[in-house]
Design an enzyme around this catalytic site. Structure first.
Site, mmCIF file in Angstrom:
data_model
loop_
_atom_site.group_PDB
_atom_site.id
_atom_site.type_symbol
_atom_site.label_atom_id
_atom_site.label_comp_id
_atom_site.label_asym_id
_atom_site.label_seq_id
_atom_site.Cartn_x
_atom_site.Cartn_y
_atom_site.Cartn_z
ATOM 1 N N GLY A 15 -32.869 9.948 30.962
ATOM 2 C CA GLY A 15 -34.283 9.600 31.004
ATOM 3 C C GLY A 15 -35.000 10.013 32.272
ATOM 4 N N ASN A 17 -36.504 12.793 32.935
ATOM 5 C CA ASN A 17 -37.795 13.391 32.585
ATOM 6 C C ASN A 17 -38.815 12.309 32.250
ATOM 7 O OD1 ASN A 17 -37.812 16.496 32.504
ATOM 8 N ND2 ASN A 17 -35.832 15.957 31.604
ATOM 9 N N MET A 92 -30.728 14.065 21.223
ATOM 10 C CA MET A 92 -29.663 14.934 20.726
ATOM 11 C C MET A 92 -29.481 14.905 19.207
ATOM 12 S SD MET A 92 -29.335 16.183 23.575
ATOM 13 C CE MET A 92 -28.033 17.399 23.616
ATOM 14 N N LEU A 95 -34.146 16.264 14.116
ATOM 15 C CA LEU A 95 -35.177 15.515 13.388
ATOM 16 C C LEU A 95 -35.253 15.982 11.936
ATOM 17 C CD1 LEU A 95 -37.969 15.579 16.102
ATOM 18 C CD2 LEU A 95 -36.733 13.546 15.315
ATOM 19 N N ASN A 109 -40.635 19.349 22.875
ATOM 20 C CA ASN A 109 -39.238 19.247 23.310
ATOM 21 C C ASN A 109 -39.049 20.070 24.572
ATOM 22 O OD1 ASN A 109 -36.392 18.639 23.062
ATOM 23 N ND2 ASN A 109 -36.095 20.756 22.388
ATOM 24 N N HIS A 111 -36.024 22.160 26.662
ATOM 25 C CA HIS A 111 -34.670 22.693 26.516
ATOM 26 C C HIS A 111 -34.292 23.384 27.828
ATOM 27 C CE1 HIS A 111 -31.114 24.164 24.561
ATOM 28 N NE2 HIS A 111 -31.356 25.361 25.047
HETATM 29 C C1 GAR Z 1 -32.713 17.777 30.035
HETATM 30 O O1 GAR Z 1 -32.077 18.678 30.898
HETATM 31 C C2 GAR Z 1 -33.194 18.485 28.775
HETATM 32 O O2 GAR Z 1 -33.593 19.803 29.017
HETATM 33 C C3 GAR Z 1 -31.968 18.429 27.915
HETATM 34 O O3 GAR Z 1 -31.420 17.155 28.145
HETATM 35 C C4 GAR Z 1 -31.728 16.751 29.477
HETATM 36 C C5 GAR Z 1 -32.301 15.357 29.437
HETATM 37 O O4 GAR Z 1 -32.359 14.811 30.716
HETATM 38 N N1 GAR Z 1 -32.299 18.621 26.553
HETATM 39 C C6 GAR Z 1 -31.514 19.272 25.691
HETATM 40 O O5 GAR Z 1 -30.453 19.758 25.989
HETATM 41 C C7 GAR Z 1 -32.069 19.344 24.269
HETATM 42 N N2 GAR Z 1 -31.615 20.518 23.618
HETATM 43 P P1 GAR Z 1 -33.030 13.391 30.951
HETATM 44 O O6 GAR Z 1 -32.461 12.433 29.914
HETATM 45 O O7 GAR Z 1 -32.607 12.995 32.324
HETATM 46 O O8 GAR Z 1 -34.525 13.546 30.810
#
Ligand code: GAR
Length: 207
Positions: A15, A17, A92, A95, A109, A111
């Site tokens: 979390g 982000n 993960m 949807l 999203n 990535h």
């Molecule tokens: C982030 O690095 C995001 O880019 C990745 O998960 C992490 C979440 O971090 N997303 C993916 O891999 C989706 N394909 P967070 O939970 O600390 O925000």
């Protein structure tokens, strides 16, 4: 008082982000409010961050539910909070079509790679294994394919010769914390149209 676009965040993970997005709604940079955080993992770090900032959150257990059935629970909760924009941060699960159709063009999203390279799981290791000199992060509108929809914003990040999975991950995620709020701001504030795969912003407005 918060106001602006009502955001629902869905996360499976740490979390971080989410933290930066909430901070930027509170600083006034983002004309938006995080109304609800949803998670499919009871112990997700995103829950702790929601608590820390006093944001409503809810865990929905996916065990025993089909994809449509599970997503309907998310929809019901998001709609009850009048959510206008859905933000995925490390969510993960794939949807369902009905979820995507319920919020057409209103799901973003992030990535951790420069799409269309290294879609799917473990983008950091994929980049290291391929030997690219640059990777980065992409914020895109969600469509029915995984890590695929029209791109809003990308930030390149160098890959260094002695990088490990962890060092590359740390560098890319640092870039993500600035990139996601910026992309959300562009999406909320700038006029744009979508032509095929392209998001075309009104060029008269500054980033
Ligand atoms: C982030 O690095 C995001 O880019 C990745 O998960 C992490 C979440 O971090 N997303 C993916 O891999 C989706 N394909 P967070 O939970 O600390 O925000």
């Amino acid at each position: 008082m918060n106001s602006g676009v009502k955001i629902g965040v869905i996360s499976s993970g740490r979390g971080e982000n989410l933290r930066y997005i909430i901070e930027e709604t509170r600083s006034g940079y983002l004309p938006a409010e995080v109304r609800i955080v949803l998670t499919d993992q009871e112990d997700a770090g995103a829950v702790e961050i929601a608590k820390e900032y006093g944001v409503n959150y809810q865990f929905f257990d996916p065990i025993g539910l089909g994809r449509e059935e599970y997503d309907q629970k998310l929809i019901d909760k998001l709609d009850s909070e009048f959510v206008e924009l859905v933000i995925l941060t490390g969510y993960m699960r794939v949807l369902s079509r009905s979820f995507i159709m319920h919020y057409p063009g209103k799901i973003l999203n992030i990535h951790p790679a420069l799409l269309p390279s290294f879609r799917g799981l473990n983008a950091f290791q994929q980049a290291l294994d391929y030997g690219v000199r640059w990777s980065g992060t992409t914020i895109h509108i969600v469509d029915e394919q995984v890590d695929h929809g029209p791109v809003i914003y990308q930030v390149p990040v160098p890959v260094k010769e002695n990088d490990t999975h962890q060092s590359l991950k740390t560098r890319i995620q640092k870039a993500e914390y600035r990139a996601y709020p910026k992309a959300i701001k562009m999406f909320i504030e700038r006029r744009f149209r979508i032509e095929g795969r392209k998001v075309i912003f009104d060029s008269k407005k500054e980033d």
